[in-house]
Design an enzyme around this catalytic site. Structure first.
Site, PDB file in Angstrom:
ATOM      1  CE  LYS A 286      45.907  37.212  43.420  1.00 54.72           C
ATOM      2  NZ  LYS A 286      45.391  37.085  44.798  1.00 54.72           N
TER       3      LYS A 286
ATOM      4  NE  ARG B 219      41.799  31.846  42.988  1.00 58.41           N
ATOM      5  CZ  ARG B 219      41.629  33.142  42.764  1.00 58.41           C
ATOM      6  NH1 ARG B 219      41.826  33.637  41.562  1.00 58.41           N
ATOM      7  NH2 ARG B 219      41.252  33.938  43.733  1.00 58.41           N
TER       8      ARG B 219
ATOM      9  NE  ARG C  22      38.892  43.113  47.381  1.00 56.49           N
ATOM     10  CZ  ARG C  22      39.651  42.084  46.975  1.00 56.49           C
ATOM     11  NH1 ARG C  22      40.785  42.319  46.343  1.00 56.49           N
ATOM     12  NH2 ARG C  22      39.288  40.841  47.202  1.00 56.49           N
TER      13      ARG C  22
ATOM     14  NE  ARG D 222      35.484  40.404  44.670  1.00 61.20           N
ATOM     15  CZ  ARG D 222      36.705  39.904  44.532  1.00 61.20           C
ATOM     16  NH1 ARG D 222      37.685  40.664  44.085  1.00 61.20           N
ATOM     17  NH2 ARG D 222      36.948  38.651  44.830  1.00 61.20           N
TER      18      ARG D 222
ATOM     19  NE  ARG E  86      37.627  35.399  47.990  1.00 56.26           N
ATOM     20  CZ  ARG E  86      37.629  36.731  48.002  1.00 56.26           C
ATOM     21  NH1 ARG E  86      36.787  37.397  48.782  1.00 56.26           N
ATOM     22  NH2 ARG E  86      38.440  37.398  47.221  1.00 56.26           N
TER      23      ARG E  86
END
Ligand code: AMP
Length: 190
Positions: A14, A89, A128, A134, A146
């Site tokens: 995204k 969400r 990533r 993160r 998640r």
């Protein structure tokens, strides 16, 4: 105005695709994840509250998230449109977004949902995580949580907008430019 929701599981691309859409259509990209990370980086009360949920891979409560999103939209009225990334969400967030836009005589034009297989998602997020800094990208258990939250709480948002024919499922596997081409075809048709 073009108002888009860029939808899909964590790691579905995204953010990458939003940047490309911004370049072409000059829209304001609003990522609630980025807004939370900004607040966390500044150790604000909102950031500290969000952190306790984000580091477990849970959703930050709607009351906090919706208020933050509303502030961002209200602060940027003169734009060509918005790309909402990582929001809504929950159904509650979707209803809040519709109300917020309706107050401004605006509406969501399309929800574009990137479809990516679970195995690929985990691979992409761990990759990533090597550079994102993160904590929620570096732990397989948090990533799985998640994905579960997405399936249980977030995926109904697709059906919510599908009732008015606004939801589009886009193949999210493959080359970045190829995926952008699929999204662009939907956006240019608005
Ligand atoms: P993201 O950058 O979109 O992957 O978001 C990172 C984390 O921020 C999520 O796992 C949630 O904990 C939190 N978050 C981001 N957007 C929302 C939202 N719309 N509602 C609740 N929590 C959110």
């Amino acid at each position: 105005m073009i108002n888009l929701i860029l939808f899909g599981p964590p790691g579905s691309g995204k953010g990458t695709q939003a940047a490309k859409l911004v370049e072409k259509y000059n829209l304001l990209h609003i990522s609630t994840g980025d807004l939370f990370r900004y607040e966390m980086g500044n150790n604000t009360p909102l950031g500290l509250e969000a952190k306790s949920y984000i580091e477990k891979g849970q959703l930050v409560p709607d009351s906090v998230t919706i208020g933050m999103l509303k502030n961002k939209v209200d602060a940027n009225p003169d734009v060509a449109g918005y790309i909402f990334d990582g929001f809504p969400r929950t159904i509650n967030q979707a209803e809040a977004l519709d109300n917020l836009l309706a107050e401004k005589d605006l509406a969501v034009d399309k929800l574009l949902s990137l479809k990516v297989e679970d195995e690929e998602i985990v691979k992409r997020i761990l990759h990533r995580g090597k550079t994102s800094g993160r904590a929620d990208d570096n732990d397989a258990e948090i990533i799985q949580n998640r994905i579960n939250v997405y399936k249980q709480e977030t995926s109904p948002v697709f059906d919510y907008y599908n009732k008015s024919g606004k939801s589009m499922l886009i193949e999210g596997m493959g080359d970045i430019d190829e995926i952008f081409g699929r999204l662009d075809a939907e956006v240019s048709a608005i």
